[in-house]
Design an enzyme around this catalytic site. Structure first.
Site, PDB file in Angstrom:
ATOM      1  N   ASP A   1     -11.998 -18.478 -15.348  1.00  0.00           N
ATOM      2  CA  ASP A   1     -12.396 -19.106 -16.276  1.00  0.00           C
ATOM      3  C   ASP A   1     -13.952 -19.802 -16.318  1.00  0.00           C
ATOM      4  O   ASP A   1     -14.451 -20.024 -17.302  1.00  0.00           O
ATOM      5  CB  ASP A   1     -11.347 -20.054 -16.729  1.00  0.00           C
TER       6      ASP A   1
ATOM      7  N   ALA B   1      -5.643 -13.788 -17.135  1.00  0.00           N
ATOM      8  CA  ALA B   1      -5.265 -13.709 -15.704  1.00  0.00           C
ATOM      9  C   ALA B   1      -5.684 -12.623 -15.174  1.00  0.00           C
ATOM     10  O   ALA B   1      -6.114 -12.317 -13.871  1.00  0.00           O
ATOM     11  CB  ALA B   1      -3.814 -14.039 -15.413  1.00  0.00           C
TER      12      ALA B   1
ATOM     13  N   ARG C   1       3.380 -24.959 -25.510  1.00  0.00           N
ATOM     14  CA  ARG C   1       4.177 -24.087 -24.642  1.00  0.00           C
ATOM     15  C   ARG C   1       5.053 -24.837 -23.784  1.00  0.00           C
ATOM     16  O   ARG C   1       4.827 -26.270 -23.238  1.00  0.00           O
ATOM     17  CB  ARG C   1       3.094 -23.345 -23.929  1.00  0.00           C
TER      18      ARG C   1
ATOM     19  N   ARG D   1       4.941 -18.289 -14.198  1.00  0.00           N
ATOM     20  CA  ARG D   1       3.550 -18.433 -13.740  1.00  0.00           C
ATOM     21  C   ARG D   1       3.826 -19.171 -12.152  1.00  0.00           C
ATOM     22  O   ARG D   1       3.042 -18.885 -11.244  1.00  0.00           O
ATOM     23  CB  ARG D   1       2.885 -19.543 -14.356  1.00  0.00           C
TER      24      ARG D   1
END
Length: 522
Positions: A369, A382, A245, A164
């Site tokens: 979002d 994404a 995560r 990311r």
């Protein structure tokens, strides 16, 4: 857009805009034969080509992947772009993000960014295991890279897995190459529009007002645009799940003897990506040449937050995993290798699909979002945010300044049904991994594979916007009297509204979501 820094910008590079063909100033650089050949072979533009100016002023609130994509594509389509973000500086956190081919198509128009992302992406095959260590299926590529799907595909390859941080840095660098600098530290507290004045705007926390022809709310799940978009649910709903995560340098993982023995991984090897399935939960792990990633989706706990602050002790993750099933020793060992300050516990919240993404006059429009929440099990959030940015910029180009407000409504009409179906796929994949039909899987192990439907990855959002714009605009200006028939969601599916509660009740009742859908969702 002037190539200057303003207060609040944090440049990633210090370069002037590259040689672009924009109708005003032309530079004709020379290219190597290798690059020329690659451009022809793969259908990649040699450089960024900018369309003539439309005169449309676009203000984007939110500099995530969707917002940055929208800024880049609005610039390329000839619009005047400004972008602001509430964070004081770029947020360099996060682990991995999945990008499907429909979004990777964007890169063919941004070659410098495309080559950088191609170099940094992770070409992973996926495997599936039970927590006992029993292999179910794999390794195999994600469905969209099965051999039968590759012929005829052009542009940069899509291998699904990206850091990311690296991906986001590449997008920001590309924006700065063309003179787009994010103004950081600009927190939006209110959206507004002036229909008679043909404008939209925002109010910042410091009281400052910004205005534009079109304002794009790309500021995430808790967007302040909900007060100006009719019919948008006020509250986010908990999905009942949260996700631990982490992402960190792979050497931390490889120092552990149990990790080394289990995976026998060396940095020069092809990356390893595995799903480990248990009783009502699942985790993912990935080892690459430079980074280790893992995640664990579990039942919602009070400790889960809505902040990406990495303040979780790995021991907490293992304790939570053991509530569902015995944890494989190698998975526990991998989780323990996460260094301090690398683990988050994020609540998975959802907002039921809402059909309208624009203010009444169309001068404020939602993206990413802010318009549609995705569960991480979809592997699609994404991707759809990037598709949003491409579609909106194209609709504005085709509409021109006089019809810009209607262009946002066209974008909304082209995107809603597709995105809503994509949101449902997140629940399909969640059911597959957390409410697994083991009898069916033992008969046909390939059924465990994460679903990446062809109707998602084979889509070209730019081409679709060009193809459908006139039909959709007629639909909008006629007040819906002239029908619009979208073809960018499952063939044969008759769309109807649905809610998360409805889907969760179907799962609880033991119904297979895949079997309940009409049309071809494969």
């Amino acid at each position: 857009m002037k190539n200057t820094q303003t207060n609040g910008t944090h440049p990633i590079i210090d370069k002037k805009p590259n040689g672009t063909l924009n109708g005003d100033h032309q530079e004709y650089p020379t290219f190597s034969q290798e690059k020329l050949d690659d451009s022809i072979k793969r259908g990649i533009d040699l450089q960024v080509f900018r369309y003539p100016s439309t005169g449309i002023n676009v203000l984007i609130a939110g500099a995530g992947l969707g917002g940055i994509t929208c800024a880049l594509e609005c610039w390329r389509k000839g619009h005047n772009v400004r972008i602001i973000d509430r964070s004081p500086s770029p947020v360099w956190t996060g682990d991995n993000v999945q990008i499907q081919p429909s979004a990777i198509l964007l890169l063919r128009h941004w070659p410098d960014m495309g080559y950088e992302i191609e170099e940094n992406q992770y070409d992973v095959d996926m495997s599936y295991y039970r927590q006992t260590g029993e292999r179910i299926w794999g390794p195999a590529p994600p469905m969209f890279n099965d051999p039968e799907h590759l012929p005829g595909r052009r542009g940069f390859p899509s291998v699904n897995a990206h850091s990311r941080i690296k991906l986001y840095r590449a997008f920001l660098k590309q924006a700065e190459r063309v003179g787009i600098y994010v103004e950081w530290g600009c927190k939006v507290v209110e959206y507004w529009e002036d229909v008679e004045g043909h404008a939209g705007g925002v109010v910042l926390e410091n009281g400052e007002k910004r205005t534009a022809d079109i304002v794009v709310a790309a500021d995430g799940l808790r967007t302040k645009s909900m007060t100006i978009v009719p019919g948008m649910p006020d509250q986010l709903t908990t999905s009942g799940k949260a996700i631990y995560r982490a992402g960190y340098p792979v050497e931390h993982a490889l120092k552990d003897p149990t990790v080394r023995e289990m995976w026998n991984f060396k940095p020069e090897d092809k990356p390893i990506w595995q799903f480990w399935l248990g009783n009502g939960s699942h985790n993912m792990m990935c080892l690459t040449h430079d980074l280790a990633f893992w995640s664990f989706i579990h039942s919602h706990a009070e400790s889960a937050s809505e902040s990406w602050i990495p303040d979780i002790d790995p021991a907490e993750v293992i304790t939570e995993m053991e509530k569902n099933d015995a944890v494989h020793p190698a998975i526990a060992a991998l989780i323990r290798t996460a260094p301090k300050g690398s683990v988050v516990n994020w609540q998975l919240k959802f907002r039921d699909p809402h059909e309208q993404w624009t203010s009444p006059g169309g001068h404020v429009v939602q993206l990413g979002d802010a318009a549609h929440a995705f569960l991480p099990t979809s592997g699609n959030g994404a991707t759809q945010a990037i598709e949003d940015g491409v579609t909106l910029a194209t609709c504005l180009q085709l509409a021109g300044k006089a019809q810009a407000a209607n262009a946002t409504k066209v974008y909304n009409k082209l995107r809603f049904q597709r995105v809503s179906c994509g949101q449902k796929m997140g629940f399909v994949n969640q059911q597959l991994k957390q409410h697994t039909d083991w009898d069916a899987i033992m008969k046909n192990p390939a059924l465990i594979r994460s679903r990446y439907p062809k109707w998602v990855w084979s889509h070209d959002p730019e081409a679709y916007a060009y193809e459908k714009f006139a039909e959709a605009l007629t639909h909008v200006v006629s007040g819906g009297r002239v029908p619009l028939v979208n073809t960018n969601f499952p063939k044969g599916h008759k769309y109807r509204h649905w809610t998360m509660k409805e889907v969760q009740e179907q799962i609880k009742a033991g119904q297979k979501l895949e079997d309940l859908q009409d049309g071809d969702w494969s």
